[in-house]
Design a protein around this motif. Structure first.
Motif, mmCIF file in Angstrom:
data_model
loop_
_atom_site.group_PDB
_atom_site.id
_atom_site.type_symbol
_atom_site.label_atom_id
_atom_site.label_comp_id
_atom_site.label_asym_id
_atom_site.label_seq_id
_atom_site.Cartn_x
_atom_site.Cartn_y
_atom_site.Cartn_z
ATOM 1 N N ASP A 90 0.904 -0.005 9.196
ATOM 2 C CA ASP A 90 1.388 0.935 8.191
ATOM 3 C C ASP A 90 0.336 1.935 7.746
ATOM 4 O O ASP A 90 0.646 2.894 7.042
ATOM 5 N N ARG A 91 -0.915 1.744 8.168
ATOM 6 C CA ARG A 91 -1.987 2.653 7.745
ATOM 7 C C ARG A 91 -2.379 3.651 8.821
ATOM 8 O O ARG A 91 -3.250 4.503 8.606
ATOM 9 N N ALA B 215 -1.809 7.468 7.764
ATOM 10 C CA ALA B 215 -2.776 7.985 6.803
ATOM 11 C C ALA B 215 -4.133 8.233 7.463
ATOM 12 O O ALA B 215 -4.858 9.162 7.089
ATOM 13 N N LEU C 142 -7.261 -1.041 11.155
ATOM 14 C CA LEU C 142 -6.028 -0.642 10.487
ATOM 15 C C LEU C 142 -4.916 -1.643 10.737
ATOM 16 O O LEU C 142 -4.868 -2.287 11.781
ATOM 17 N N ASP D 123 -4.686 -6.514 11.387
ATOM 18 C CA ASP D 123 -5.362 -5.253 11.676
ATOM 19 C C ASP D 123 -6.123 -5.352 12.990
ATOM 20 O O ASP D 123 -6.349 -6.438 13.534
ATOM 21 N N SER E 283 0.825 -1.210 0.000
ATOM 22 C CA SER E 283 0.000 0.000 0.000
ATOM 23 C C SER E 283 0.858 1.259 0.000
ATOM 24 O O SER E 283 0.537 2.257 -0.657
ATOM 25 N N ARG E 284 1.982 1.193 0.721
ATOM 26 C CA ARG E 284 2.856 2.370 0.759
ATOM 27 C C ARG E 284 3.644 2.496 -0.537
ATOM 28 O O ARG E 284 3.918 3.609 -0.997
#
Length: 271
Positions: A137-138, A141, A134, A178, A65-66
């Motif tokens: 890594d999210r 954001a 989440l 998550d 995603s990153r």
């Protein structure tokens, strides 16, 4: 331009066909053509530079995603994002080294250096919140725009530490696992109706007065687990219990803080 079969493209890109299928499914590197009958994928030689960039970023353990976010940036901004990721990885390495030292000290019976833990009482508060599931890594954001939106003077909040926005974690989360993460902003009791009307996408709730233990974490230790271990040890030493939904209360913007600055407080409520 002649298209390449997935096997030939994989060899040139120094990737496996399995990795290419994963990147296609994630939207990072869709094939130039897919056979409608067989589903077989074909790639263009012009896609090789992007494939190599993805492979290189994966070697840095960057989540897909990153990678998508990085590759969507102009080259100059991409370089800045890579530098920021490198700093994060360095902190992660330092955090792991600190945890290794902590575990070795425990196993060998040595004195373990802990954070200083303090106790305080917070008043009953009205909370404006938003929750999302989440992976680790999210979080940025999700949280960064919310802190920017609610951290300033435009939202009336209680004074002092009781009025600072925070994140509350409702489970363990990682790169692949998550858990619910809740952004919370305390709001002044007299302005509840007005603020709730301004932010209809947020949930309004009540939080009871109670005791919590907390500690300050400097930027240099942001990614270490020693803060959590210190809170656990305090509970054992004082025969107390907690609901163990840690709160992360940011005091400074990490991007502008010095390594020795206390960036956030880590807190848990006592039951």
């Amino acid at each position: 331009m002649e298209l390449l079969a997935i096997g030939a493209f994989a060899r040139l890109a120094r990737l496996s066909p399995k990795a290419l299928r994963l990147y296609a499914e994630s939207g990072l590197l869709p094939p130039a053509r897919t056979d409608a009958d067989t589903g077989y994928r074909w790639y263009s030689p012009a896609q090789l530079p992007r494939a190599r960039q993805i492979a290189q970023l994966r070697q840095l353990d960057m989540p897909l995603s990153r990678i998508a976010s990085v590759l969507a940036l102009p080259p100059a901004q991409r370089a800045g994002e890579l530098a920021a990721y490198g700093d994060e990885q360095q902190r992660a390495f330092t955090a792991k080294a600190a945890l290794v030292g902590f575990l070795i000290a425990q196993l060998t019976g040595k004195q373990v250096a802990m954070y200083d833990v303090a106790l305080r009482t917070l008043p009953a508060r009205t909370i404006l919140s938003q929750t999302d599931h989440l992976t680790a890594d999210r979080i940025g954001a999700f949280a960064t725009p919310l802190f920017a939106r609610f951290g300033g003077p435009s939202v009336p909040r209680p004074e002092g530490i009781a009025g600072l926005p925070f994140l509350r974690y409702h489970g363990e989360l990682g790169v692949d696992d998550d858990a619910p993460v809740e952004f919370c902003c305390p709001i002044s009791e007299s302005d509840v109706d007005v603020v709730a009307e301004r932010f209809p996408d947020m949930t309004v709730g009540k939080e009871r007065a109670g005791r919590e233990i907390y500690l300050g974490v400097p930027k240099s230790d942001m990614m270490t687990a020693l803060g959590f271990e210190s809170l656990h040890q305090w509970l054992l030493d004082h025969n107390e219990e907690s609901d163990w939904r840690p709160r992360q209360i940011f005091l400074l913007d990490p991007s502008s803080a010095d390594e020795s600055d206390i960036v956030y407080e880590l807190a848990i409520t006592l039951t």
